[in-house]
Design a protein around this motif. Structure first.
Motif, PDB file in Angstrom:
ATOM      1  N   LEU A 280       0.816  -1.212   0.000  1.00 29.73           N
ATOM      2  CA  LEU A 280       0.000   0.000   0.000  1.00 29.73           C
ATOM      3  C   LEU A 280       0.854   1.267   0.000  1.00 29.73           C
ATOM      4  O   LEU A 280       0.588   2.210  -0.757  1.00 29.73           O
TER       5      LEU A 280
ATOM      6  N   THR B 279      -4.152   0.543 -11.079  1.00 33.89           N
ATOM      7  CA  THR B 279      -3.134   0.134 -10.107  1.00 33.89           C
ATOM      8  C   THR B 279      -3.746  -0.623  -8.946  1.00 33.89           C
ATOM      9  O   THR B 279      -3.261  -1.696  -8.565  1.00 33.89           O
ATOM     10  N   PHE B 280      -4.814  -0.087  -8.370  1.00 30.84           N
ATOM     11  CA  PHE B 280      -5.436  -0.756  -7.223  1.00 30.84           C
ATOM     12  C   PHE B 280      -6.054  -2.096  -7.621  1.00 30.84           C
ATOM     13  O   PHE B 280      -6.012  -3.052  -6.847  1.00 30.84           O
ATOM     14  N   THR B 281      -6.588  -2.182  -8.840  1.00 31.25           N
ATOM     15  CA  THR B 281      -7.137  -3.454  -9.310  1.00 31.25           C
ATOM     16  C   THR B 281      -6.051  -4.522  -9.386  1.00 31.25           C
ATOM     17  O   THR B 281      -6.224  -5.653  -8.905  1.00 31.25           O
TER      18      THR B 281
ATOM     19  N   THR C 284      -2.544  -9.480  -4.570  1.00 31.49           N
ATOM     20  CA  THR C 284      -2.482  -9.795  -3.139  1.00 31.49           C
ATOM     21  C   THR C 284      -3.448 -10.911  -2.777  1.00 31.49           C
ATOM     22  O   THR C 284      -3.115 -11.805  -1.985  1.00 31.49           O
TER      23      THR C 284
ATOM     24  N   ALA D 174      -3.057  -4.488  -7.849  1.00 31.00           N
ATOM     25  CA  ALA D 174      -2.493  -4.744  -6.517  1.00 31.00           C
ATOM     26  C   ALA D 174      -3.414  -5.627  -5.686  1.00 31.00           C
ATOM     27  O   ALA D 174      -2.950  -6.562  -5.004  1.00 31.00           O
ATOM     28  N   ILE D 175      -4.725  -5.359  -5.731  1.00 35.94           N
ATOM     29  CA  ILE D 175      -5.676  -6.163  -4.951  1.00 35.94           C
ATOM     30  C   ILE D 175      -5.743  -7.588  -5.484  1.00 35.94           C
ATOM     31  O   ILE D 175      -5.703  -8.560  -4.709  1.00 35.94           O
TER      32      ILE D 175
ATOM     33  N   ALA E 194      -5.040   5.216 -11.342  1.00 35.78           N
ATOM     34  CA  ALA E 194      -5.275   4.822  -9.951  1.00 35.78           C
ATOM     35  C   ALA E 194      -6.131   3.562  -9.875  1.00 35.78           C
ATOM     36  O   ALA E 194      -5.807   2.612  -9.147  1.00 35.78           O
ATOM     37  N   ARG E 195      -7.234   3.539 -10.645  1.00 34.94           N
ATOM     38  CA  ARG E 195      -8.119   2.375 -10.615  1.00 34.94           C
ATOM     39  C   ARG E 195      -7.402   1.129 -11.132  1.00 34.94           C
ATOM     40  O   ARG E 195      -7.515   0.035 -10.550  1.00 34.94           O
TER      41      ARG E 195
ATOM     42  N   VAL F  41       2.077   0.461  -4.465  1.00 34.01           N
ATOM     43  CA  VAL F  41       1.041   1.151  -5.240  1.00 34.01           C
ATOM     44  C   VAL F  41       1.549   2.463  -5.832  1.00 34.01           C
ATOM     45  O   VAL F  41       1.378   2.712  -7.030  1.00 34.01           O
TER      46      VAL F  41
END
Length: 246
Positions: free
Chosen positions: A20, A223-225, A231, A227-228, A220-221, A24
């Motif tokens: 995080l 990257t978070f997609t 993980t 990364a999630i 941003a969307r 990210v």
């Protein structure tokens, strides 16, 4: 293996924090560089340096990223070769009915045979070349479209097996209980390095991915997609492996 080595749940929590806090933002930067530069790591950084009026020597960082990617590939074709080898051994029944020590001996014997090791690695290299050679959409995208769901389905099957055949409670608590006494400074550093490794950062891969990203897509969307999803797959692997170990 790294989670088991560095304290279980405590390591996982620090790893998630590194994803995080560091992974990210770095991924966002790499995607932005790639989308702005529109090229390979070398071309993208050279384009950005030219646009900013900076010295052309900046493209050296692109060459470093490409070298890192080549070194990672050289490592992974061997590991993927193990997977092909184990698939063949499993299908032929060579892995059934053995003790842990005997299975370890099978692994060591495979690594001691350079012809077998090189042969499987060569097979992986050829398959990779055939897929990549067809291009991003016709090769990589089409293969990933069924490979990734297939991997998730296999992980779910393995988690189901771990739930019924392993000590799922012990594995779950080991993976998610935070015991700060089991965490070392070396473990924190390993968690940071693992965050870079699992997200494929600083190797040119994400920068290249960014170069194909449409201009209107949210960085941003995206990257978070990524990364999630990455993980969740890592945690699923832990839930499949640790109950069996316990």
């Amino acid at each position: 293996y790294i989670t088991g080595e560095y304290g279980g749940g405590a390591f996982v929590l620090v790893y998630l924090a590194c994803i995080l806090a560091v992974g990210v933002p770095v991924m966002m930067a790499e995607i932005a560089f790639g989308r702005r530069g529109r090229g390979s790591p070398i071309e993208a950084i050279a384009n950005l340096a030219r646009e900013a009026g900076a010295r052309p020597l900046w493209k050296v960082f692109g060459w470093i990223a490409m070298l890192a990617g080549f070194m990672i590939l050289s490592f992974y074709v061997v590991v993927a070769g193990w997977s092909f080898s184990y698939l063949w051994k499993m299908a032929s029944g060579a892995l059934s009915g053995h003790s842990v020590a005997e299975l370890g001996a099978i692994f060591e014997a495979g690594n001691a045979n350079p012809w077998a090791l090189g042969g499987w690695a060569t097979l992986v290299t050829v398959v990779t070349m055939l897929i990549v050679g067809r291009g991003v959409q016709e090769g990589v995208e089409k293969s990933v479209r069924w490979m990734m769901p297939g991997m998730v389905i296999m992980l779910l099957i393995m988690i189901g097996y771990a739930l019924t055949s392993g000590n799922f409670s012990a594995g779950f608590h080991f993976l998610f209980d935070f015991d700060v006494t089991r965490l070392s400074s070396e473990g924190v550093l390993a968690a940071l390095g693992h965050a870079f490794f699992t997200l494929s950062l600083a190797s040119g891969a994400i920068l290249t991915y960014g170069s194909y990203l449409p201009s209107g897509t949210s960085i941003a969307r995206t990257t978070f997609t990524v990364a999630i999803a990455d993980t969740l797959v890592a945690l699923m692997a832990g839930l499949a492996i640790f109950p069996i170990i316990f």
